[in-house]
Design an enzyme around this catalytic site. Structure first.
Site, PDB file in Angstrom:
ATOM      1  CG  LEU A 183       8.071  -3.977  -5.198  1.00 24.37           C
ATOM      2  CD1 LEU A 183       7.854  -5.260  -5.982  1.00 24.37           C
ATOM      3  CD2 LEU A 183       9.402  -3.338  -5.589  1.00 24.37           C
ATOM      4  CG  ASP A 184       6.754   3.379  -6.127  1.00 22.16           C
ATOM      5  OD1 ASP A 184       6.277   3.272  -4.992  1.00 22.16           O
ATOM      6  OD2 ASP A 184       7.535   4.293  -6.456  1.00 22.16           O
ATOM      7  N   PRO A 185       3.647   1.140  -8.143  1.00 17.84           N
ATOM      8  CG  PRO A 185       1.595   2.271  -8.216  1.00 17.84           C
ATOM      9  CD  PRO A 185       2.956   2.311  -7.559  1.00 17.84           C
TER      10      PRO A 185
END
Length: 433
Positions: free
Chosen positions: A77-79
């Site tokens: 998951l992206d930040p």
């Protein structure tokens, strides 16, 4: 030997950190714990039992590294994103590929009126466009085309490889991708508008930083921000400017009137009256005499060039509307691309302002996912929860004895199928895939 626990569990990833950082944080709690002491002891015993030949084959730098609890994730998951992050422990890492091919559920917020190079609020602005006409009804109507099977183009900021290079590497360098990014067939089980957020009534906002130079030019081409009409309009403007320049040159060559530069009146060149929604005429006064004022042609109303920010509300909230959308999608689906494509579908621009993965496979928020905050509460809090999840996994999935991975663990009979391994390569570093 004490009971060894390993397998798969899920943790609720918070915003602002990478999936890799989550793994490092979890390892820092698992390594000194009593729960994973038997697992670490087994790994030490296996390492000590190696022959000299086996030790020599191992890379020297790796042999000097301390043994840690082996952990991997099943789809990053992206930040910016939060929610379900699947973690495999020990032999459970062999089962992670199957989570890349399962369905996933998301809740996202699409903010209209602007586009960025990354398709989300973490990127830099590359364009703005009118949003006053975007309504709840228009969005609901547009969502119909995103249900069932349809073709989706991955974002330029993704880990897909083109000619041996990740797409995001081209984007960061401001270079154009050498080939057209191919669309991919997606399957959407559920796509619905969960909440409509009027402009000025929500906390989401466009990013302030704007893309520059090559990055902006690349984004306008690769992200398909210009349609055919806009390209023709710009071409017509270039031709018009060339004709005007030739006309001025003829006037100078043919009109030797004897009027000196100092006595000649200041000349102002005016551009055609702009259409509604365009920016004001740019005025530039030159240093030399006579002082002449130049004006650049105003872009058409739909041009993607970044315009002056609209007047914000008294509460300093973003004036553009937003939509909260819930979906259940197939493997490889990019929510950021959905935000971008939905903006175009309603005649504006769109970007992803918020993302939560609410379910992945059998793991769902609020049911069987460890809260990230439990780690800070100490082993007495997270130990029984993690232990139960791993034991449940071991009980529900067949484990083959005597078949070891490099860490000496056991693995599931069907966990490492070639198709699943290929899915890992396709979706690695994908925020939504």
């Amino acid at each position: 030997m004490a009971n060894i626990v390993e397998g798969v569990f899920a943790i609720h990833k918070p915003p602002g950190i990478t999936s890799a950082q989550v793994i490092r944080d979890v390892q820092s709690h698992f390594n000194p714990s009593s729960l994973f002491a038997p697992w670490l002891q087994r790994e030490h015993d296996i390492k000590n039992a190696e022959s000299n030949n086996q030790r020599n084959k191992r890379k020297s730098w790796k042999s000097k590294q301390p043994i840690q609890v082996k952990i991997g994730h099943g789809g990053t998951l992206d930040p910016l994103a939060t929610g379900v992050l699947i973690l495999g422990v020990g032999s459970g890492t062999k089962a992670l590929p199957q989570f890349l091919t399962c369905t996933k559920s998301y809740e996202t917020v699409v903010l209209f009126g602007a586009a960025t190079d990354t398709y989300d609020t973490e990127g830099k602005l590359v364009a703005r466009k009118e949003y006053e006409h975007v309504t709840k009804e228009k969005v609901e109507e547009a969502l119909v085309k995103f249900r069932g099977e349809f073709m989706q183009r991955p974002p330029i900021f993704s880990a897909i490889r083109v000619q041996g290079k990740h797409l995001y590497e081209y984007a960061r360098e401001g270079k154009e991708v050498p080939v057209e990014i191919q669309e991919r067939k997606m399957n959407v089980e559920k796509m619905e508008l969960a909440e409509w957020l009027e402009g000025g009534s929500h906390e989401f906002a466009w990013p302030e930083q704007e893309a520059e130079g090559a990055v902006k030019n690349m984004a306008e081409k690769v992200l398909h921000l210009k349609d055919e009409t806009e390209v023709k309009s710009e071409a017509a403007e270039v031709v018009g400017e060339a004709e005007e320049s030739a006309k001025r040159k003829r006037e100078v060559d043919e009109g030797e009137s004897g009027v000196t530069a100092e006595s000649s009146p200041k000349r102002i060149k005016s551009s055609p009256a702009p259409e509604s929604g365009t920016t004001a005429i740019k005025v530039e006064v030159t240093e030399s005499s006579p002082k002449r004022i130049k004006s650049s042609p105003a872009p058409v109303s739909d041009a993607p060039a970044i315009k002056a920010k609209p007047t914000e509300t008294s509460s300093n909230a973003c004036p553009a509307p937003a939509a909260r959308i819930r979906m259940t999608v197939s493997s490889g689906f990019y929510v950021r691309s959905l935000a971008h494509d939905l903006g175009a579908a309603v005649g504006s621009l769109g970007l992803m302002a918020h993302l939560v993965r609410t379910r992945q496979g059998e793991f769902e928020l609020g049911k069987n996912v460890l809260e990230y905050s439990d780690l800070a509460e100490g082993e007495k809090v997270w130990d029984p929860k993690v232990k139960k999840m791993l034991q449940d996994w071991q009980g529900e999935h067949e484990v083959v004895e005597g078949s070891r991975d490099r860490g000496g663990g056991r693995h599931e009979r069907s966990a490492a199928k070639p198709a699943a391994r290929a899915a890992v390569r396709r979706n690695s570093s994908s925020d939504e895939g």
